[in-house]
Motif scaffolding. Structure first.
Motif, PDB file in Angstrom:
ATOM      1  N   GLY A 135       0.793  -1.206   0.000  1.00 37.41           N
ATOM      2  CA  GLY A 135       0.000   0.000   0.000  1.00 37.41           C
ATOM      3  C   GLY A 135       0.831   1.263   0.000  1.00 37.41           C
ATOM      4  N   VAL A 136       0.125   2.376   0.011  1.00 36.77           N
ATOM      5  CA  VAL A 136       0.733   3.699   0.103  1.00 36.77           C
ATOM      6  C   VAL A 136       0.135   4.412   1.303  1.00 36.77           C
ATOM      7  CG1 VAL A 136       1.179   3.866  -2.362  1.00 36.77           C
ATOM      8  CG2 VAL A 136      -1.006   4.680  -1.456  1.00 36.77           C
ATOM      9  N   HIS A 137       0.865   5.369   1.848  1.00 40.82           N
ATOM     10  CA  HIS A 137       0.381   6.131   2.993  1.00 40.82           C
ATOM     11  C   HIS A 137       0.837   7.577   2.876  1.00 40.82           C
ATOM     12  CE1 HIS A 137       4.344   4.473   4.257  1.00 40.82           C
ATOM     13  NE2 HIS A 137       4.537   5.706   4.728  1.00 40.82           N
ATOM     14  N   ALA A 138       0.068   8.463   3.514  1.00 38.35           N
ATOM     15  CA  ALA A 138       0.413   9.884   3.540  1.00 38.35           C
ATOM     16  C   ALA A 138      -0.151  10.473   4.822  1.00 38.35           C
ATOM     17  CB  ALA A 138      -0.152  10.612   2.319  1.00 38.35           C
ATOM     18  N   GLY A 139       0.538  11.476   5.363  1.00 40.85           N
ATOM     19  CA  GLY A 139       0.066  12.039   6.622  1.00 40.85           C
ATOM     20  C   GLY A 139       0.682  13.387   6.924  1.00 40.85           C
ATOM     21  N   LEU A 140       0.284  13.892   8.071  1.00 38.09           N
ATOM     22  CA  LEU A 140       0.758  15.180   8.560  1.00 38.09           C
ATOM     23  C   LEU A 140       1.005  15.065  10.049  1.00 38.09           C
ATOM     24  CD1 LEU A 140       1.286  18.240   8.235  1.00 38.09           C
ATOM     25  CD2 LEU A 140      -1.180  18.596   8.592  1.00 38.09           C
ATOM     26  N   ASN A 141       2.218  15.449  10.498  1.00 37.06           N
ATOM     27  CA  ASN A 141       2.592  15.426  11.909  1.00 37.06           C
ATOM     28  C   ASN A 141       2.790  16.840  12.448  1.00 37.06           C
ATOM     29  OD1 ASN A 141       2.704  12.594  12.229  1.00 37.06           O
ATOM     30  ND2 ASN A 141       4.785  12.525  11.427  1.00 37.06           N
ATOM     31  N   TRP A 142       2.469  17.013  13.712  1.00 36.76           N
ATOM     32  CA  TRP A 142       2.795  18.221  14.456  1.00 36.76           C
ATOM     33  C   TRP A 142       3.660  17.815  15.645  1.00 36.76           C
ATOM     34  CZ3 TRP A 142      -2.028  16.928  12.723  1.00 36.76           C
ATOM     35  CH2 TRP A 142      -2.614  17.786  11.783  1.00 36.76           C
ATOM     36  N   GLU A 143       4.779  18.497  15.862  1.00 31.52           N
ATOM     37  CA  GLU A 143       5.680  18.153  16.965  1.00 31.52           C
ATOM     38  C   GLU A 143       5.786  19.315  17.944  1.00 31.52           C
ATOM     39  OE1 GLU A 143      10.192  16.573  17.945  1.00 31.52           O
ATOM     40  OE2 GLU A 143       9.574  16.883  15.865  1.00 31.52           O
ATOM     41  N   SER A 144       5.767  18.979  19.245  1.00 33.27           N
ATOM     42  CA  SER A 144       5.980  19.959  20.309  1.00 33.27           C
ATOM     43  C   SER A 144       6.728  19.282  21.438  1.00 33.27           C
ATOM     44  CB  SER A 144       4.639  20.507  20.823  1.00 33.27           C
ATOM     45  OG  SER A 144       4.844  21.399  21.900  1.00 33.27           O
ATOM     46  N   ASN A 145       7.970  19.699  21.676  1.00 35.42           N
ATOM     47  CA  ASN A 145       8.784  19.124  22.756  1.00 35.42           C
ATOM     48  C   ASN A 145       8.851  17.604  22.664  1.00 35.42           C
ATOM     49  OD1 ASN A 145       9.315  21.685  23.905  1.00 35.42           O
ATOM     50  ND2 ASN A 145       7.340  21.628  24.988  1.00 35.42           N
ATOM     51  N   ARG A 146       9.117  17.109  21.447  1.00 30.55           N
ATOM     52  CA  ARG A 146       9.259  15.681  21.169  1.00 30.55           C
ATOM     53  C   ARG A 146       7.946  14.915  21.160  1.00 30.55           C
ATOM     54  NH1 ARG A 146      14.790  13.747  24.330  1.00 30.55           N
ATOM     55  NH2 ARG A 146      16.199  15.253  23.335  1.00 30.55           N
ATOM     56  N   LEU A 147       6.839  15.539  21.510  1.00 31.30           N
ATOM     57  CA  LEU A 147       5.524  14.904  21.399  1.00 31.30           C
ATOM     58  C   LEU A 147       5.030  15.070  19.973  1.00 31.30           C
ATOM     59  CD1 LEU A 147       2.994  13.570  22.694  1.00 31.30           C
ATOM     60  CD2 LEU A 147       2.143  15.908  23.088  1.00 31.30           C
ATOM     61  N   ILE A 148       4.617  13.950  19.369  1.00 26.69           N
ATOM     62  CA  ILE A 148       4.135  13.951  17.995  1.00 26.69           C
ATOM     63  C   ILE A 148       2.637  13.666  17.979  1.00 26.69           C
ATOM     64  CG2 ILE A 148       4.265  12.821  15.743  1.00 26.69           C
ATOM     65  CD1 ILE A 148       6.753  14.357  16.309  1.00 26.69           C
ATOM     66  N   LEU A 149       1.881  14.532  17.322  1.00 22.83           N
ATOM     67  CA  LEU A 149       0.477  14.291  17.031  1.00 22.83           C
ATOM     68  C   LEU A 149       0.317  14.297  15.521  1.00 22.83           C
ATOM     69  CD1 LEU A 149      -1.240  16.660  19.635  1.00 22.83           C
ATOM     70  CD2 LEU A 149      -0.829  14.193  19.846  1.00 22.83           C
ATOM     71  N   GLY A 150      -0.488  13.362  15.001  1.00 17.05           N
ATOM     72  CA  GLY A 150      -0.586  13.293  13.554  1.00 17.05           C
ATOM     73  C   GLY A 150      -1.853  12.643  13.053  1.00 17.05           C
ATOM     74  N   LEU A 151      -2.074  12.791  11.761  1.00 23.26           N
ATOM     75  CA  LEU A 151      -3.156  12.132  11.036  1.00 23.26           C
ATOM     76  C   LEU A 151      -2.537  11.427   9.830  1.00 23.26           C
ATOM     77  CD1 LEU A 151      -5.901  14.929  11.005  1.00 23.26           C
ATOM     78  CD2 LEU A 151      -5.896  12.843  12.397  1.00 23.26           C
ATOM     79  N   GLU A 152      -3.032  10.212   9.539  1.00 26.18           N
ATOM     80  CA  GLU A 152      -2.492   9.462   8.409  1.00 26.18           C
ATOM     81  C   GLU A 152      -3.619   8.744   7.677  1.00 26.18           C
ATOM     82  OE1 GLU A 152       1.364   7.194   8.525  1.00 26.18           O
ATOM     83  OE2 GLU A 152       0.001   5.478   8.240  1.00 26.18           O
ATOM     84  N   ALA A 153      -3.504   8.675   6.358  1.00 22.68           N
ATOM     85  CA  ALA A 153      -4.409   7.891   5.519  1.00 22.68           C
ATOM     86  C   ALA A 153      -3.587   6.867   4.747  1.00 22.68           C
ATOM     87  CB  ALA A 153      -5.168   8.794   4.557  1.00 22.68           C
ATOM     88  N   ALA A 154      -4.128   5.660   4.602  1.00 22.77           N
ATOM     89  CA  ALA A 154      -3.443   4.595   3.867  1.00 22.77           C
ATOM     90  C   ALA A 154      -4.429   3.918   2.928  1.00 22.77           C
ATOM     91  CB  ALA A 154      -2.835   3.576   4.821  1.00 22.77           C
ATOM     92  N   PHE A 155      -3.914   3.431   1.816  1.00 17.75           N
ATOM     93  CA  PHE A 155      -4.725   2.703   0.836  1.00 17.75           C
ATOM     94  C   PHE A 155      -3.860   1.613   0.237  1.00 17.75           C
ATOM     95  CE2 PHE A 155      -5.971   1.978  -3.580  1.00 17.75           C
ATOM     96  CZ  PHE A 155      -7.307   1.611  -3.414  1.00 17.75           C
ATOM     97  N   GLY A 156      -4.461   0.439   0.009  1.00 15.57           N
ATOM     98  CA  GLY A 156      -3.651  -0.627  -0.554  1.00 15.57           C
ATOM     99  C   GLY A 156      -4.451  -1.848  -0.927  1.00 15.57           C
ATOM    100  N   TYR A 157      -3.704  -2.901  -1.221  1.00 14.44           N
ATOM    101  CA  TYR A 157      -4.255  -4.175  -1.670  1.00 14.44           C
ATOM    102  C   TYR A 157      -3.851  -5.253  -0.679  1.00 14.44           C
ATOM    103  CZ  TYR A 157      -4.615  -8.450  -4.504  1.00 14.44           C
ATOM    104  OH  TYR A 157      -4.891  -9.710  -4.955  1.00 14.44           O
ATOM    105  N   MET A 158      -4.831  -6.072  -0.264  1.00 16.38           N
ATOM    106  CA  MET A 158      -4.574  -7.188   0.636  1.00 16.38           C
ATOM    107  C   MET A 158      -4.947  -8.501  -0.052  1.00 16.38           C
ATOM    108  SD  MET A 158      -5.857  -6.230   4.492  1.00 16.38           S
ATOM    109  CE  MET A 158      -5.098  -4.923   5.470  1.00 16.38           C
ATOM    110  N   ALA A 159      -4.008  -9.417  -0.116  1.00 15.88           N
ATOM    111  CA  ALA A 159      -4.286 -10.774  -0.575  1.00 15.88           C
ATOM    112  C   ALA A 159      -4.269 -11.696   0.641  1.00 15.88           C
ATOM    113  CB  ALA A 159      -3.267 -11.206  -1.609  1.00 15.88           C
ATOM    114  N   ILE A 160      -5.073 -11.333   1.644  1.00 15.78           N
ATOM    115  CA  ILE A 160      -5.173 -12.117   2.884  1.00 15.78           C
ATOM    116  C   ILE A 160      -6.422 -12.974   2.745  1.00 15.78           C
ATOM    117  CG2 ILE A 160      -5.315 -12.017   5.394  1.00 15.78           C
ATOM    118  CD1 ILE A 160      -3.933  -9.320   5.280  1.00 15.78           C
ATOM    119  N   GLU A 161      -6.241 -14.221   2.335  1.00 19.71           N
ATOM    120  CA  GLU A 161      -7.337 -15.070   1.896  1.00 19.71           C
ATOM    121  C   GLU A 161      -7.412 -16.354   2.714  1.00 19.71           C
ATOM    122  OE1 GLU A 161      -7.490 -14.757  -2.752  1.00 19.71           O
ATOM    123  OE2 GLU A 161      -5.379 -14.777  -2.122  1.00 19.71           O
ATOM    124  N   GLY A 162      -8.548 -17.028   2.607  1.00 22.39           N
ATOM    125  CA  GLY A 162      -8.715 -18.318   3.254  1.00 22.39           C
ATOM    126  C   GLY A 162     -10.121 -18.832   3.088  1.00 22.39           C
TER     127      GLY A 162
END
Length: 246
Positions: free
Chosen positions: A84-111
């Motif tokens: 898959g692919v992913h993209a996001g945005l982080n905000w950092e303050s005094n080593r604390l990270i807050l963020g939002l991320e979106a991912a999209f991809g293909y799964m061949a997890i079958e059974g």
């Protein structure tokens, strides 16, 4: 969990240890202390890995006539790869990270797995391959060039779940079933990860995520009757990826 996933998990743990060691070992001693922080801002990347799960299937006890047995339940394993692919945005303050991320991809997890109540075990619940997406919030801690984070949010999947009668025994014709669900289903996901920035604008990461898509419903006709089943779908994934920050 299958032996293959055990070996993969062992490899992932070792990789995570190498990443973590990058902050304090030989790599860490190369004084990769970037200014400004590489984690603050936009990023995008690609990832891939392995996934596995266990689906629980049940024949709806409210069916007008039992297909194999009202309330029959069974489980089966799923596994396979994802990319898959992913993209996001982080905000950092005094080593604390807050963020939002979106991912999209293909799964061949079958059974698939047979209904133990079916004659000749010829009725199967199945999960196919398909596409997935998730949108998550992240919180983490970023000492030096390392990032340790947790994430959670909404997930979506279109894997093509079904219950089918292969009709290897007994009468066939119009009495067989093909109950399918081709809808996009929603659920939730949560996970943890480790990232290592080896340049100001490039990082590697290893991540574990859990997905729960709840009860997936499917229906099909056999003769004059409509029959319904449900599958409870959960997945575990372990991925490695590279991200580009800017």
């Amino acid at each position: 969990m299958r032996y293959g996933s055990v070996r993969l998990m062992t490899g992932i743990v070792l990789a995570a240890g190498l990443l973590a060691g990058g902050g304090g070992g030989a790599l860490g001693q190369s004084t990769l202390r970037f200014t400004p922080s590489p984690w603050d801002g936009l990023y995008f990347g690609v990832h891939g890995g392995y996934g596995w799960g266990e689906n629980d299937a049940v024949e709806d006890p409210a069916n007008p006539v039992a297909y194999n047995g009202a309330g029959n339940s069974w489980d089966y394993d799923t596994d396979g790869y994802l990319v898959g692919v992913h993209a996001g945005l982080n905000w950092e303050s005094n080593r604390l990270i807050l963020g939002l991320e979106a991912a999209f991809g293909y799964m061949a997890i079958e059974g698939d797995g047979p209904d133990p109540g079916s004659t000749g075990l010829d009725t199967f619940a199945t999960q196919g391959d398909g596409y997935y997406a998730d949108i998550t919030a992240r919180i983490g801690f970023a000492p030096e060039n390392m990032l340790y984070y947790m994430k959670g949010g909404a997930a979506f999947a279109d894997f093509g779940w079904s219950v089918e009668d292969a009709c290897s025994t007994g009468p066939c014709g119009g009495t067989v079933i093909n109950a399918a669900n081709d809808d996009i289903e929603s659920g939730w996901t949560a996970g943890v990860g480790i990232g290592w920035a080896f340049t100001q604008h490039t990082s590697l990461r290893v991540e574990y995520a859990y997905y729960d898509f709840g009860s997936i419903r499917m229906a099909g006709t056999s003769g004059a009757n409509t029959y319904r089943w449900e599958q409870d779908v959960t997945l575990h994934t372990v991925t490695a990826g590279i991200s580009f920050m800017f």
